[in-house]
Write an enzyme that holds these catalytic residues in place. Structure first.
Site, short mmCIF file in Angstrom:
data_model
loop_
_atom_site.label_atom_id
_atom_site.label_comp_id
_atom_site.label_asym_id
_atom_site.label_seq_id
_atom_site.Cartn_x
_atom_site.Cartn_y
_atom_site.Cartn_z
N ARG A 145 -60.64 -9.60 -11.26
CA ARG A 145 -59.31 -9.00 -11.51
C ARG A 145 -58.50 -9.76 -12.56
O ARG A 145 -57.27 -9.70 -12.57
CB ARG A 145 -58.49 -8.88 -10.22
CG ARG A 145 -59.09 -7.92 -9.20
CD ARG A 145 -58.06 -7.45 -8.18
NE ARG A 145 -58.71 -6.67 -7.13
CZ ARG A 145 -59.16 -7.19 -6.00
NH1 ARG A 145 -59.01 -8.47 -5.76
NH2 ARG A 145 -59.74 -6.43 -5.12
N LYS A 177 -48.16 -7.06 -37.52
CA LYS A 177 -48.72 -6.70 -36.22
C LYS A 177 -47.98 -7.39 -35.08
O LYS A 177 -47.66 -6.78 -34.06
CB LYS A 177 -50.21 -7.07 -36.19
CG LYS A 177 -50.84 -6.91 -34.83
CD LYS A 177 -51.87 -5.83 -34.78
CE LYS A 177 -52.32 -5.53 -33.37
NZ LYS A 177 -53.56 -4.78 -33.29
N ASN A 191 -50.97 2.78 -35.04
CA ASN A 191 -52.06 3.75 -35.07
C ASN A 191 -52.05 4.59 -36.35
O ASN A 191 -52.80 5.56 -36.45
CB ASN A 191 -51.98 4.67 -33.86
CG ASN A 191 -52.51 3.98 -32.61
OD1 ASN A 191 -53.69 3.69 -32.52
ND2 ASN A 191 -51.62 3.69 -31.68
N LYS A 237 -54.57 -5.60 -26.50
CA LYS A 237 -55.28 -4.36 -26.18
C LYS A 237 -56.77 -4.67 -26.12
O LYS A 237 -57.33 -5.24 -27.05
CB LYS A 237 -55.07 -3.31 -27.26
CG LYS A 237 -53.86 -2.44 -27.08
CD LYS A 237 -54.00 -1.29 -28.07
CE LYS A 237 -52.78 -0.44 -28.15
NZ LYS A 237 -52.96 0.64 -29.14
N HIS A 244 -55.11 6.25 -37.58
CA HIS A 244 -56.15 6.10 -36.56
C HIS A 244 -56.46 7.38 -35.79
O HIS A 244 -57.53 7.49 -35.20
CB HIS A 244 -55.77 5.00 -35.56
CG HIS A 244 -56.06 3.62 -36.09
ND1 HIS A 244 -55.44 3.12 -37.20
CD2 HIS A 244 -56.92 2.66 -35.65
CE1 HIS A 244 -55.89 1.88 -37.43
NE2 HIS A 244 -56.78 1.58 -36.51
N HIS A 286 -60.18 7.73 -35.82
CA HIS A 286 -61.08 7.60 -34.67
C HIS A 286 -62.00 8.81 -34.54
O HIS A 286 -63.17 8.68 -34.19
CB HIS A 286 -60.28 7.44 -33.38
CG HIS A 286 -59.89 6.02 -33.10
ND1 HIS A 286 -58.82 5.68 -32.31
CD2 HIS A 286 -60.43 4.85 -33.51
CE1 HIS A 286 -58.72 4.36 -32.24
NE2 HIS A 286 -59.68 3.83 -32.97
N ARG A 344 -44.93 0.59 -31.12
CA ARG A 344 -46.30 0.10 -31.30
C ARG A 344 -47.23 1.21 -31.75
O ARG A 344 -48.26 0.96 -32.38
CB ARG A 344 -46.82 -0.54 -30.00
CG ARG A 344 -48.22 -1.12 -30.19
CD ARG A 344 -48.69 -1.97 -29.03
NE ARG A 344 -50.03 -2.49 -29.33
CZ ARG A 344 -50.58 -3.52 -28.70
NH1 ARG A 344 -49.95 -4.13 -27.73
NH2 ARG A 344 -51.79 -3.93 -29.04
N GLU A 401 -47.01 0.11 -25.83
CA GLU A 401 -47.11 1.28 -26.68
C GLU A 401 -46.34 2.47 -26.16
O GLU A 401 -46.85 3.59 -26.12
CB GLU A 401 -48.61 1.66 -26.86
CG GLU A 401 -48.84 2.50 -28.08
CD GLU A 401 -50.33 2.69 -28.39
OE1 GLU A 401 -51.18 2.26 -27.60
OE2 GLU A 401 -50.61 3.24 -29.45
N HIS A 439 -65.39 1.34 -38.46
CA HIS A 439 -64.01 1.63 -38.07
C HIS A 439 -63.06 1.68 -39.27
O HIS A 439 -62.31 2.64 -39.44
CB HIS A 439 -63.55 0.56 -37.07
CG HIS A 439 -62.13 0.72 -36.62
ND1 HIS A 439 -61.75 1.75 -35.79
CD2 HIS A 439 -61.00 0.01 -36.90
CE1 HIS A 439 -60.45 1.66 -35.56
NE2 HIS A 439 -59.97 0.61 -36.22
N GLU A 493 -57.65 -2.09 -42.21
CA GLU A 493 -56.48 -2.53 -41.43
C GLU A 493 -55.51 -3.34 -42.29
O GLU A 493 -54.29 -3.29 -42.09
CB GLU A 493 -56.91 -3.36 -40.20
CG GLU A 493 -57.83 -2.63 -39.23
CD GLU A 493 -57.15 -1.50 -38.45
OE1 GLU A 493 -55.91 -1.40 -38.47
OE2 GLU A 493 -57.89 -0.71 -37.82
#
Lengths: 350, 350
Positions: free
Chosen positions: B113, B216, B234, B134, B237, B241, B230, B226, B251, B176
């Site tokens: 956990r 960033k 993206n 993330k 993206h 994606h 935030r 997000e 990517h 990026e």
């Protein structure tokens, strides 16, 4: 209906307990979401699909029991939520026993990096696991080793679900009820043993269940991430998990054997007669717990499993919860050699 | 060495950037733990096992690239950590490219956990993904759909790792860097395009990388989960994606095509000539990005993937980041029919 609320600084949730409360309480939560997905234990679905849950369309079904907590079953569960178009703004409602709650809650925790969820425990056992935000699946190295802390938005515990539980399920769930009584007070234990001297009936347990929920809420509110007192809720679980893993017996049965071992070790560590071991052995046997398993334990194998327990911080010791002469739980580290000796001594004493 | 610190209320972490900083900085972190486990990208291991990482014994190796982010590879990774006896008090150090960082960080997040971890990004791309907490793996329904928010204890970005990167890796990472320049200012974009007019060399990018990290850090500190700004990270993206998933290209290549689509749609939505599309098309092509893919997009398939994006809240729209006439990013919901039309119009314009 009784309601208990957590006491965190924010994002608190309520545990609702009562008879016939499921649909009305669920409605209160779902009305705030455009999109609701349901994860339902196959046993619960079979029993209630024409009655109390008949309005639920296209639920994601989970296999009952620990089969829901394998890596494969879990990934399938997450993919099923994605298949149904789950969004971050969706609500997931998890309806079922402890394993469904553990796996379903973990699925809600990692799908899209976390969506809101409601726990609807349907067994006696799950009244415990559904509260506190711990979710998990099993590893080949032990139970509940993969998971997350993810608070539910609410917990709805409708006692009517208990009416269809088979006897082994009641017996398993009673392990946690008994543990909560131990954590509550010596008097709570006496009352519970009196109530169940002639056998366990779910309807006789309601007061004890509600007391147990109160106990659990206290610990999970005080120490959410188990850095301190929450560990006490693992009373009986360190050896219990090892037995469960080795003998594939129900969780609560294993916990009850673990609680017996805890009593044995507590008596030795405190050099007291705190627990009447013979009386407990008789009581647990009469209720139907497989006490004979304790006579067959392989100390070294047990130790191997116990060493994967999340509370451990060292290779040479096992973290263990015991009880002191004031009937208070405490955390201690027991050397591995000493633990092997205790298991052997317990076997000989039986 | 440059250091950037997050500005959360608590549990902040530092991003260290510089040349040859790896071992000394790592030592600073590991000295606080009894037990350290390493997850290392197989490519990094092959390149550096006799030099900078030679002191690392028995690392858990991950396959390079997206192969590390399948459910099977991920579960194997978690089991390997458990096999090595990981404890809650252990530290996990994740050394590798973006995929290793995503999968390794997620493994640290769910094993027992959650255990502490350090990100050591070794690629240009990973300077982005290693920051912000993330973590994720891929689903059969799309990229990064299964994961967690789990802050690292620190990020060590040693620019010396970049020296062995193959050209496609540099090209992918540059996507990026370019995105961060867009989010920074029109001037930052102009400077970056000037610097790279004759091709991309990692050593020319250091100032832009450091600027990008600053950008960033600003967004992830302001909006960790997000729910607001935030999302701007993206940029490029959402369609990126989808392209990455459909065409199995790196990517950053896909993000660059996604950024071109963003420029096309922004120009149309704002009815302005904010972006000089022809100049960008030429620039991206010259650098080696596969712009021809944009001419082959199937709008309906793209839409299917985009609808799994975590930012979506409705079935009829796609959440999308665009830029306005003041060169500021903004989030908007574009109707699915309109999105199909935009993709068709872009194809015709090329």
């Amino acid at each position: 209906m009784k309601e208990f609320k957590t006491t965190y600084p924010d994002e608190n949730y309520t545990v609702h307990v009562g008879h016939g409360i499921f649909n009305e309480t669920l409605q209160y939560y779902t009305s705030g979401y455009d999109d609701v997905l349901y994860i339902v234990d196959e046993n619960v679905h079979a029993h209630f699909k024409h009655t109390v849950i008949k309005h639920i369309k296209a639920p994601v079904l989970t296999r009952s029991g620990e089969a829901a907590k394998t890596a494969e079953a879990f990934m399938q569960l997450v993919e099923s939520l994605l298949e149904r178009g789950i969004k971050r703004s969706s609500l997931v409602v998890v309806i079922g026993g402890g394993a469904t709650g553990d796996a379903g809650g973990f699925a809600a925790s990692v799908t899209l990096r976390g969506v809101d969820f409601i726990q609807v425990p349907t067994t006696l056992l799950a009244h415990d696991s559904a509260i506190g935000g711990k979710t998990a699946i099993n590893s080949s190295h032990g139970k509940n080793l993969i998971g997350a802390f993810h608070r539910p938005r609410g917990v709805i515990y409708d006692l009517d679900f208990l009416t269809t539980l088979p006897e082994p399920e009641i017996l398993s769930g009673f392990g946690e009820v008994y543990k909560h009584a131990l954590l509550n007070s010596e008097k709570a234990v006496t009352v519970l043993m009196d109530r169940t001297a002639g056998g366990i009936k779910a309807e006789d347990l309601e007061d004890s269940i509600i007391e147990g929920i109160r106990t659990k809420m206290y610990y999970v509110s005080e120490d959410e991430f188990e850095s301190g007192s929450r560990k006490f809720l693992n009373l009986g679980h360190t050896l219990g998990h090892a037995i469960e893993y080795e003998y594939k017996i129900p969780h609560g049965h294993a916990v009850m054997l673990g609680l017996y071992a805890m009593m044995f070790i507590s008596n030795n560590e405190t050099d007291s007669g705190l627990f009447d071991l013979e009386a407990h052995q008789r009581y647990f046997s009469n209720l139907g717990y497989p006490m004979e398993i304790l006579e067959t334990l392989d100390p070294v194998r047990m130790l191997k499993y116990m060493k994967h327990d999340k509370k451990n911080t060292s290779d040479d010791t096992v973290g263990f919860i015991l009880m002191n002469n004031d009937f208070q739980p405490y955390f201690t580290e027991i050397g591995t050699g000493k633990m092997v000796k205790y298991i052997r001594a317990m076997k000989e004493s039986l």
